[in-house]
Design a protein around this motif. Structure first.
Motif, PDB file in Angstrom:
ATOM      1  N   PRO A   8       0.855  -1.384   0.143  1.00 32.96           N
ATOM      2  CA  PRO A   8       0.126  -0.029  -0.323  1.00 32.96           C
ATOM      3  C   PRO A   8       1.220   1.038   0.384  1.00 32.96           C
ATOM      4  O   PRO A   8       1.572   1.200   0.078  1.00 32.96           O
ATOM      5  N   ARG A   9       0.280   2.738  -0.769  1.00 39.22           N
ATOM      6  CA  ARG A   9       1.076   4.145  -0.368  1.00 39.22           C
ATOM      7  C   ARG A   9       1.099   3.960   1.478  1.00 39.22           C
ATOM      8  O   ARG A   9       2.160   4.202   1.768  1.00 39.22           O
ATOM      9  N   HIS A  10       0.133   3.694   2.134  1.00 33.44           N
ATOM     10  CA  HIS A  10       0.720   4.457   3.538  1.00 33.44           C
ATOM     11  C   HIS A  10       0.252   2.767   4.468  1.00 33.44           C
ATOM     12  O   HIS A  10      -0.780   1.956   4.127  1.00 33.44           O
ATOM     13  N   GLU A  11       0.570   2.476   5.253  1.00 30.75           N
ATOM     14  CA  GLU A  11       0.907   1.414   6.251  1.00 30.75           C
ATOM     15  C   GLU A  11       0.725   1.881   7.916  1.00 30.75           C
ATOM     16  O   GLU A  11       1.669   2.455   7.839  1.00 30.75           O
ATOM     17  N   VAL A  12      -0.596   1.207   9.154  1.00 32.92           N
ATOM     18  CA  VAL A  12       0.323   1.720   9.875  1.00 32.92           C
ATOM     19  C   VAL A  12      -0.492   0.662  10.345  1.00 32.92           C
ATOM     20  O   VAL A  12      -1.266   0.261  10.638  1.00 32.92           O
ATOM     21  N   THR A  20       2.947  -6.561   5.112  1.00 29.74           N
ATOM     22  CA  THR A  20       3.581  -7.266   3.549  1.00 29.74           C
ATOM     23  C   THR A  20       3.963  -5.908   3.182  1.00 29.74           C
ATOM     24  O   THR A  20       2.421  -5.500   2.725  1.00 29.74           O
ATOM     25  N   LEU A  21       4.776  -5.931   1.998  1.00 30.78           N
ATOM     26  CA  LEU A  21       4.635  -4.704   1.655  1.00 30.78           C
ATOM     27  C   LEU A  21       4.874  -5.214  -0.689  1.00 30.78           C
ATOM     28  O   LEU A  21       5.460  -5.974   0.134  1.00 30.78           O
ATOM     29  N   SER A  87       9.592   1.480  11.329  1.00 31.85           N
ATOM     30  CA  SER A  87       8.624   2.666  10.796  1.00 31.85           C
ATOM     31  C   SER A  87       9.835   3.915   9.635  1.00 31.85           C
ATOM     32  O   SER A  87      11.172   3.948  10.541  1.00 31.85           O
ATOM     33  N   ALA A  88       9.721   3.388   8.584  1.00 27.62           N
ATOM     34  CA  ALA A  88      10.228   3.955   7.246  1.00 27.62           C
ATOM     35  C   ALA A  88       9.753   4.182   6.954  1.00 27.62           C
ATOM     36  O   ALA A  88       8.506   3.809   5.986  1.00 27.62           O
ATOM     37  N   VAL A  89      10.203   4.639   5.089  1.00 27.91           N
ATOM     38  CA  VAL A  89       9.133   4.743   4.228  1.00 27.91           C
ATOM     39  C   VAL A  89      10.779   4.023   3.315  1.00 27.91           C
ATOM     40  O   VAL A  89      11.423   3.974   2.793  1.00 27.91           O
ATOM     41  N   SER A 106       6.880   4.431  -5.872  1.00 28.85           N
ATOM     42  CA  SER A 106       6.310   6.115  -4.782  1.00 28.85           C
ATOM     43  C   SER A 106       6.032   5.985  -3.431  1.00 28.85           C
ATOM     44  O   SER A 106       6.494   6.626  -2.805  1.00 28.85           O
ATOM     45  N   GLY A 107       6.924   4.834  -3.214  1.00 27.95           N
ATOM     46  CA  GLY A 107       7.200   4.149  -1.298  1.00 27.95           C
ATOM     47  C   GLY A 107       6.134   3.576  -0.882  1.00 27.95           C
ATOM     48  O   GLY A 107       5.220   3.631  -1.255  1.00 27.95           O
TER      49      GLY A 107
END
Lengths: 113, 110
Positions: A8-12, A20-21, A87-89, A106-107
């Protein structure tokens, strides 16, 4: 070409959870890289695949991190269990060879609370 | 281990002024050098790729030079515009991976 696609673009997520990215490479590219960007350490290479084979995973922080490339166009980076210091990009990048440069996605901005 | 340094870390200029961004690297045995732009909260956009056999590359208002023997590259941006405000990253390829500098954050004042 849609470029390198990350999700995803953002994950919290909460500490201890699995994350999983995902990354889809540009068609025809045979090299895949996962990088992590933080304010303190900048951009760090985590792992490099060539033709679906992991070549260099010396940048993977610890056993909690794993990466796979099940086919020529897709890769996953998994963190289990996650910790706040993760926590990071996270960026993936692909390339068709040393002479052709690298294209970044896009990270995914990961926040572990 | 390749070390990449970018100077200055930050730069603020009035619109219209030319920008000069510097990059140095410790190991001259590189395949190529790539300049990227990163906007806040965004990914990396490739600006220019210079092969090790080349001395410079140009794209529009951007020109990048490479002096491999001295381990230096310079990115020139002519007639800067507020839209050029971003962080510019230099990366060198040795073996197979990119090694990045910390970046130069540019602010162009209208």
């Amino acid at each position: 070409d849609a470029g390198v696609i990350q999700s995803p673009r953002h994950e919290v997520t909460e500490m201890g959870q699995e994350v999983t990215l995902r990354c889809k490479l540009i068609s025809g590219h045979n090299s895949l890289f996962w990088y992590r960007q933080t304010m303190m350490r900048g951009l760090e290479l985590l792992i490099y695949f060539n033709n679906n084979v992991p070549i260099d995973d010396s940048g993977m922080p610890e056993d909690r991190f794993s990466a796979k490339m099940p086919n020529a166009s897709f890769s996953t980076l998994k963190i289990q269990p996650s910790e706040p210091r993760d926590s990071a990009v996270y960026f993936c990048a692909s390339s068709s060879g040393l002479n052709y440069g690298y294209t970044f996605g896009s990270g995914t901005r990961l926040t572990v609370v | 281990k390749q070390e990449v340094t970018q100077i200055p870390a930050a730069l603020s200029v009035p619109e219209g002024e030319n920008l000069v961004l510097n990059c140095s690297f410790t190991d001259s045995a590189i395949y190529n050098l790539q300049w990227f732009r990163q906007d806040p909260g965004k990914g990396l956009t490739s600006l220019l790729l210079i092969q090790s056999s080349q001395r410079e590359q140009t794209s529009g208002r951007l020109n990048a030079s490479l002096d491999k023997s001295s381990g230096r590259s310079t990115l020139y941006i002519a007639a800067s515009q507020p839209g050029d405000s971003a962080t510019y990253l230099c990366a060198v390829v040795d073996d197979y991976k990119l090694s990045f500098g910390a970046g130069t954050t540019v602010t162009v004042r209208a």
